[in-house]
Design a protein around this motif. Structure first.
Motif, PDB file in Angstrom:
ATOM      1  N   UNK A 262       6.376 117.585   0.161  1.00  0.00           N
ATOM      2  CA  UNK A 262       7.359 117.179   1.179  1.00  0.00           C
ATOM      3  C   UNK A 262       8.722 117.748   0.808  1.00  0.00           C
ATOM      4  N   UNK A 263       9.329 118.441   1.768  1.00  0.00           N
ATOM      5  CA  UNK A 263      10.655 119.010   1.555  1.00  0.00           C
ATOM      6  C   UNK A 263      11.265 119.330   2.895  1.00  0.00           C
ATOM      7  N   UNK A 264      12.283 120.164   2.905  1.00  0.00           N
ATOM      8  CA  UNK A 264      12.839 120.600   4.181  1.00  0.00           C
ATOM      9  C   UNK A 264      13.317 122.047   4.052  1.00  0.00           C
ATOM     10  N   UNK A 265      13.169 122.738   5.144  1.00  0.00           N
ATOM     11  CA  UNK A 265      13.454 124.163   5.165  1.00  0.00           C
ATOM     12  C   UNK A 265      14.918 124.478   5.449  1.00  0.00           C
ATOM     13  N   UNK A 266      15.723 123.423   5.667  1.00  0.00           N
ATOM     14  CA  UNK A 266      17.154 123.582   5.907  1.00  0.00           C
ATOM     15  C   UNK A 266      17.908 122.755   4.880  1.00  0.00           C
TER      16      UNK A 266
ATOM     17  N   UNK B 154      -2.997 130.450  -0.076  1.00  0.00           N
ATOM     18  CA  UNK B 154      -1.969 129.649   0.582  1.00  0.00           C
ATOM     19  C   UNK B 154      -0.958 130.542   1.279  1.00  0.00           C
ATOM     20  N   UNK B 155      -0.516 131.569   0.583  1.00  0.00           N
ATOM     21  CA  UNK B 155       0.469 132.480   1.169  1.00  0.00           C
ATOM     22  C   UNK B 155      -0.084 133.153   2.422  1.00  0.00           C
ATOM     23  N   UNK B 156      -1.376 133.466   2.410  1.00  0.00           N
ATOM     24  CA  UNK B 156      -1.991 134.142   3.552  1.00  0.00           C
ATOM     25  C   UNK B 156      -2.223 133.192   4.722  1.00  0.00           C
ATOM     26  N   UNK B 157      -2.652 131.958   4.434  1.00  0.00           N
ATOM     27  CA  UNK B 157      -3.015 131.022   5.499  1.00  0.00           C
ATOM     28  C   UNK B 157      -1.807 130.338   6.128  1.00  0.00           C
ATOM     29  N   UNK B 158      -0.696 130.251   5.392  1.00  0.00           N
ATOM     30  CA  UNK B 158       0.461 129.480   5.856  1.00  0.00           C
ATOM     31  C   UNK B 158       1.502 130.368   6.531  1.00  0.00           C
ATOM     32  N   UNK B 159       1.059 131.322   7.325  1.00  0.00           N
ATOM     33  CA  UNK B 159       2.005 132.263   7.938  1.00  0.00           C
ATOM     34  C   UNK B 159       2.982 131.576   8.884  1.00  0.00           C
ATOM     35  N   UNK B 160       2.574 130.486   9.518  1.00  0.00           N
ATOM     36  CA  UNK B 160       3.447 129.799  10.455  1.00  0.00           C
ATOM     37  C   UNK B 160       4.344 128.751   9.824  1.00  0.00           C
ATOM     38  N   UNK B 161       4.265 128.582   8.514  1.00  0.00           N
ATOM     39  CA  UNK B 161       5.058 127.583   7.799  1.00  0.00           C
ATOM     40  C   UNK B 161       6.273 128.277   7.176  1.00  0.00           C
ATOM     41  N   UNK B 162       7.394 127.576   7.136  1.00  0.00           N
ATOM     42  CA  UNK B 162       8.612 128.162   6.579  1.00  0.00           C
ATOM     43  C   UNK B 162       8.349 128.720   5.179  1.00  0.00           C
ATOM     44  N   UNK B 163       8.670 129.990   4.930  1.00  0.00           N
ATOM     45  CA  UNK B 163       8.379 130.622   3.632  1.00  0.00           C
ATOM     46  C   UNK B 163       9.027 129.913   2.443  1.00  0.00           C
ATOM     47  N   UNK B 164      10.204 129.341   2.667  1.00  0.00           N
ATOM     48  CA  UNK B 164      10.877 128.622   1.576  1.00  0.00           C
ATOM     49  C   UNK B 164      10.016 127.455   1.103  1.00  0.00           C
ATOM     50  N   UNK B 165       9.444 126.709   2.060  1.00  0.00           N
ATOM     51  CA  UNK B 165       8.619 125.560   1.680  1.00  0.00           C
ATOM     52  C   UNK B 165       7.273 125.994   1.116  1.00  0.00           C
TER      53      UNK B 165
ATOM     54  N   UNK C 179      -8.709 123.392  -1.700  1.00  0.00           N
ATOM     55  CA  UNK C 179      -9.119 124.020  -0.444  1.00  0.00           C
ATOM     56  C   UNK C 179      -8.100 123.811   0.662  1.00  0.00           C
ATOM     57  N   UNK C 180      -7.428 122.653   0.641  1.00  0.00           N
ATOM     58  CA  UNK C 180      -6.407 122.322   1.641  1.00  0.00           C
ATOM     59  C   UNK C 180      -5.157 121.826   0.929  1.00  0.00           C
ATOM     60  N   UNK C 181      -4.015 122.354   1.321  1.00  0.00           N
ATOM     61  CA  UNK C 181      -2.725 121.895   0.799  1.00  0.00           C
ATOM     62  C   UNK C 181      -1.850 121.521   1.986  1.00  0.00           C
ATOM     63  N   UNK C 182      -1.213 120.368   1.918  1.00  0.00           N
ATOM     64  CA  UNK C 182      -0.355 119.901   3.008  1.00  0.00           C
ATOM     65  C   UNK C 182       1.107 120.163   2.660  1.00  0.00           C
ATOM     66  N   UNK C 183       1.866 120.615   3.657  1.00  0.00           N
ATOM     67  CA  UNK C 183       3.304 120.842   3.497  1.00  0.00           C
ATOM     68  C   UNK C 183       4.016 120.139   4.640  1.00  0.00           C
ATOM     69  N   UNK C 184       4.867 119.169   4.320  1.00  0.00           N
ATOM     70  CA  UNK C 184       5.645 118.444   5.328  1.00  0.00           C
ATOM     71  C   UNK C 184       7.054 119.029   5.361  1.00  0.00           C
TER      72      UNK C 184
END
Length: 206
Positions: free
Chosen positions: A201-205, A30-41, A60-65
C-alpha cells in the motif's frame, strides 16, 4: 482478537524459515504484468518483495494499492504474474486518512486509534468470518504498518465500498483503516489474493 491468532513475531518467524525462491522470476513477471500500474509503486512493491523475500512464500499474485488515486477509481491492483494480467478493484481508505471525506487519501498513519490507512508491505494471512463476513487477516511487515494486527487491519467487504454509491456522492465511504472492498468483489479478492502473498500500500503522488 482471537487467542488462536498467531502473533506477528510468531508468524514472521515461521515464514522466515521457508526457503526464499523465485525472486528474480517474480521481479521480471511483476514488471511485465503490471503495465497499467504506476511504475513508482511497482518499484516500491519490488523493493518490498526484495526486503521481505523470505516471508512471502506465494508469489503468483501481488497486490498493489495506489492510494494516490481517488476512491472512486479502481486502485487495488491484483497483479497475476502467471497469467501476465492485472485486475483492478475499488478499495476504501481510512477515515483518519481523509477526515474531510474528500475522496482522496491525505495522509498515512499506523497509530493505534487513528482509523487511518497505513503505508507499507503486508503479508496476507488466513481468512475468518467476522462482523463484515468472510475477511482476510494481514500482518504488517514494515515499521510504517507494524501495528496492523493490533489495529485489526484486515481485508473485508463493506456496503460503502460498492460502486452503487458513486452516483450519489462521487466517492466511496471510509473504513477504519482496513482494505474494504465491494461485497460484489470480496469473493474474487479473497480467492485471488490468498494466504502468504504480498500486499503493498502506497501512493503514486506526494
Amino acid at each position: 482478537m482471537s487467542a488462536s491468532l498467531l502473533s506477528r513475531r510468531t508468524l514472521l518467524g515461521m515464514a522466515a524459515s521457508l526457503p526464499a525462491i523465485g525472486h528474480a522470476a517474480t521481479q521480471h513477471g511483476l514488471a511485465a504484468a503490471a503495465r497499467g500500474v504506476n511504475p513508482f509503486l511497482v518499484a516500491r512493491a519490488l523493493d518490498a518483495l526484495a526486503r521481505h523475500n523470505s516471508l512471502v512464500w506465494s508469489r503468483d499474485v501481488i497486490a498493489i494499492a495506489d492510494f494516490g488515486l481517488p476512491s472512486a477509481t479502481p486502485r487495488l491492483h491484483l497483479v497475476n504474474i502467471l497469467t501476465g494480467t492485472t485486475t483492478s478493484l475499488r478499495v476504501a481508505h481510512g477515515r483518519g486518512s481523509d477526515p474531510d471525506h474528500t475522496g482522496m487519501l491525505q495522509s498515512f498513519s499506523d497509530v493505534v486509534g487513528s482509523a487511518a490507512t497505513s503505508e507499507g508491505a503486508y503479508l496476507t494471512g488466513p481468512t475468518y468470518t467476522g462482523v463484515h463476513g468472510l475477511s482476510r487477516r494481514l500482518t504488517g511487515l514494515d515499521p510504517t504498518d507494524a501495528h496492523a494486527e493490533e489495529r485489526a487491519i484486515v481485508i473485508h467487504s463493506a456496503w460503502y465500498a460498492d460502486a452503487a454509491i458513486l452516483p450519489q456522492q462521487g466517492k466511496l465511504g471510509r473504513s477504519d483503516g482496513c482494505f474494504a472492498v465491494s461485497p460484489a468483489d470480496i469473493a474474487l479478492l479473497l480467492a485471488t489474493l490468498g494466504e502468504g502473498r504480498l500486499l503493498y500500500a502506497g501512493r503514486s503522488t506526494p
